[in-house]
Design a protein around this motif. Structure first.
Motif, PDB file in Angstrom:
ATOM      1  N   ARG A   1       0.953  -1.109   0.175  1.00  7.50           N
ATOM      2  CA  ARG A   1      -0.025  -0.099  -0.002  1.00  7.50           C
ATOM      3  C   ARG A   1       0.882   1.323  -0.040  1.00  7.50           C
ATOM      4  O   ARG A   1       0.394   2.280  -0.760  1.00  7.50           O
ATOM      5  N   CYS A   2       2.025   1.157   0.648  1.00  3.74           N
ATOM      6  CA  CYS A   2       2.849   2.156   0.425  1.00  3.74           C
ATOM      7  C   CYS A   2       3.570   2.603  -0.680  1.00  3.74           C
ATOM      8  O   CYS A   2       3.462   3.684  -1.234  1.00  3.74           O
ATOM      9  N   PHE A   3       3.666   1.197  -1.442  1.00  3.04           N
ATOM     10  CA  PHE A   3       4.448   1.662  -2.918  1.00  3.04           C
ATOM     11  C   PHE A   3       3.503   2.140  -3.785  1.00  3.04           C
ATOM     12  O   PHE A   3       3.536   2.596  -4.929  1.00  3.04           O
ATOM     13  N   ALA A   4       1.905   1.647  -3.453  1.00  2.00           N
ATOM     14  CA  ALA A   4       0.751   2.197  -4.306  1.00  2.00           C
ATOM     15  C   ALA A   4       0.491   3.585  -4.107  1.00  2.00           C
ATOM     16  O   ALA A   4      -0.307   4.179  -4.841  1.00  2.00           O
ATOM     17  N   ALA A   5       0.998   4.204  -2.829  1.00  4.97           N
ATOM     18  CA  ALA A   5       0.557   5.542  -2.623  1.00  4.97           C
ATOM     19  C   ALA A   5       0.992   6.720  -3.512  1.00  4.97           C
ATOM     20  O   ALA A   5       2.280   6.457  -3.661  1.00  4.97           O
ATOM     21  N   ASP A   6       0.196   7.723  -3.708  1.00  7.23           N
ATOM     22  CA  ASP A   6       0.876   8.768  -4.723  1.00  7.23           C
ATOM     23  C   ASP A   6       1.959   9.715  -3.884  1.00  7.23           C
ATOM     24  O   ASP A   6       2.658  10.497  -4.912  1.00  7.23           O
ATOM     25  N   ASN A   7       1.993   9.694  -2.581  1.00  2.20           N
ATOM     26  CA  ASN A   7       3.107  10.291  -2.177  1.00  2.20           C
ATOM     27  C   ASN A   7       3.625   9.743  -0.771  1.00  2.20           C
ATOM     28  O   ASN A   7       2.514   8.963  -0.019  1.00  2.20           O
ATOM     29  N   PRO A   8       4.701   9.997   0.022  1.00  3.73           N
ATOM     30  CA  PRO A   8       5.192   9.351   1.257  1.00  3.73           C
ATOM     31  C   PRO A   8       4.490  10.244   2.130  1.00  3.73           C
ATOM     32  O   PRO A   8       4.067   9.129   3.206  1.00  3.73           O
ATOM     33  N   LYS A   9       3.876  11.239   2.202  1.00  2.00           N
ATOM     34  CA  LYS A   9       2.992  11.632   3.477  1.00  2.00           C
ATOM     35  C   LYS A   9       1.712  11.073   3.431  1.00  2.00           C
ATOM     36  O   LYS A   9       1.206  10.593   4.568  1.00  2.00           O
ATOM     37  N   ALA A  10       0.957  10.834   2.253  1.00  2.00           N
ATOM     38  CA  ALA A  10      -0.339  10.058   2.326  1.00  2.00           C
ATOM     39  C   ALA A  10       0.045   8.528   2.916  1.00  2.00           C
ATOM     40  O   ALA A  10      -0.894   8.246   3.660  1.00  2.00           O
TER      41      ALA A  10
END
Length: 476
Positions: free
Chosen positions: A252-261
């Motif tokens: 899910r982290c790899f799928a996020a559009d940015n690190p903060k999200a």
């Protein structure tokens, strides 16, 4: 009447989520990157609800209720380690992971640290174990609960729920999982709050009342942390390291559009998980106070069937169904992606996206079958989770931590495509295997310690040729 409405609800919900997955079928089939991590484009709200829906599976509602019935507050250290690790993950790893578009933790380890396809395959096997256990736990919990509600044999029901999980996951990939999780996560939070308020009302929302009730039935020991400090630490580390090795959260982290999200989503979902899971354990203690002669596995079923109305029982079933299907679909998807990405691709290069997606979908079926076997032959939901957490946490996480801290070039940040770790090929291999084996035989604390020590020692004794060249350059 309850049995009839349970069947109707099950069929309607199953069809609804399968139809939702069909909406995203075309998008997920565009490429393996889209199927695996939605192209790394998911916003905060989708990551948040997907995290919540994935975390709150059957184990957190039923498994921990049973453990609360058996162990009382002695179960809480494991809960804090298991669920609190999401917060640790958010603070230390989520933002870091979201900088990259890897499809698995094994790929990250391979690219930044190990550069060894055998080690990558070992990581894939260990992390797949967590997902197979988790999926099996969902099927086992749903089968047992459904059999109580409908008076039918749980074995066919385990097959039925597994079939729903498999079909739902095969069709839509990551897009299907996260968008249905948005619906499931919202409903799940509302129903969980209603359920826990209803249960806590039975003790007038007072822990002192619960203690008095438990003492009256000679179960006052459940309110005591009657385990050693070593056991507390071991339980905490088992839960914590197991989650840190869980592919589903890295994915899910790899799928996020940015690190903060990615960081914010995991941080908030961690607090939700801690609160709900502790309440599940307390629910088991409440049932013990009300009916101490029950078997622990029957605690939550007895509470629903004997102490609540049919409408409340149906709502609880819907709550568990949502928890099971969202968690299982996420794990099935992650397991298939891991096997393709870390076990198949390194040894069979040149596969096109179409072939990778097709293979991933068939592997969803294979993983589902193994999960059914795990569900049938395991003693309990929590025993499934604990063994998987122990092996993966004791093997993968120590090597990951050593690899990230022990840089070849300390001033440089980790970047995709650039190896920057002093962990050698044989150091990684031995660290992974020894940590998993020692954790199972002697406990995860020893496993973590041995894994870290051997990773460092073997890497120093048998360094990679590249590391030797880098050392020579530094000494000039």
């Amino acid at each position: 009447m309850l049995a009839t409405w349970t069947w109707i609800s099950t069929i309607i919900l199953s069809l609804f989520f399968i139809l939702m997955s069909l909406v995203f079928r075309k998008k997920s089939n565009e490429s393996f990157l889209q199927f695996a991590i939605a192209g790394g484009t998911l916003p905060f709200f989708l990551i948040l609800f997907s995290d919540i829906a994935t975390i709150m599976g059957v184990g957190n509602f039923i498994g921990h209720s049973s453990k609360g019935f058996e162990s009382g507050i002695a179960n809480i250290p494991f809960i804090i380690g298991e669920q609190g690790s999401k917060i640790i993950f958010a603070l230390l790893f989520a933002g870091f992971a979201a900088r990259f578009t890897y499809k698995s933790i094994g790929e990250l380890l391979n690219d930044l640290i190990l550069r060894d396809k055998l080690s990558r395959a070992i990581v894939g096997i260990l992390t797949s174990g967590i997902m197979i256990a988790w999926i099996g736990g969902q099927a086992k919990g749903m089968g047992a609960l459904f059999s109580v509600f409908t008076n039918t044999d749980p074995l066919p029901l385990i097959f039925f729920f597994s079939a729903v999980f498999i079909l739902y996951t095969m069709i839509g990939g990551m897009y299907s999982v996260v968008w249905t999780d948005l619906v499931q996560g919202g409903l799940l939070i509302g129903l969980a709050i209603w359920f826990y308020v209803s249960v806590l009302a039975k003790i007038d929302f007072s822990y002192s009342n619960l203690k008095s009730m438990l003492i009256e039935v000679d179960a006052g020991y459940l309110t005591q942390l009657n385990i050693s400090g070593w056991e507390v630490l071991s339980l905490f580390i088992t839960g914590c390291f197991g989650i840190l090795a869980a592919q589903v959260y890295w994915q899910r982290c790899f799928a996020a559009d940015n690190p903060k999200a990615a960081s914010r989503a995991m941080f908030y979902s961690g607090f939700v998980a801690i609160a709900f899971t502790i309440l599940s354990s307390i629910t088991g203690m409440i049932v013990k106070a009300m009916n101490p002669t029950l078997e622990s596995g029957q605690a939550i079923s007895w509470l629903i069937m004997s102490e609540m109305s049919e409408l409340a029982a149906l709502l609880f079933f819907i709550l568990i169904f949502l928890a099971a299907i969202s968690s299982a679909s996420s794990q099935l998807h992650s397991a298939a992606v891991v096997i393709v990405n870390d076990i198949v691709m390194p040894y069979k290069k040149g596969l096109e996206d179409k072939s990778l997606i097709k293979l991933s979908k068939w592997l969803v079926v294979v993983v589902g079958v193994f999960s059914i076997l795990a569900a049938i032959y395991s003693q309990s939901i929590i025993s499934l989770f604990s063994m998987a957490y122990t092996m993966a946490g004791g093997g993968v996480v120590p090597v990951l931590i050593v690899g990230l801290l022990w840089k070849s070039r300390r001033e440089e940040k980790f970047e995709m495509g650039f190896h920057n770790s002093k962990v050698s090929i044989w150091g990684g291999r031995i660290g992974l295997v020894s940590g998993a084996i020692v954790s199972i035989v002697f406990g995860i604390l020893w496993g973590v310690l041995i894994s870290m020590l051997l990773t460092v020692i073997v890497s120093m004794v048998l360094p990679n040729r590249r590391n030797l060249n880098e050392l020579e350059i530094e000494n000039i």
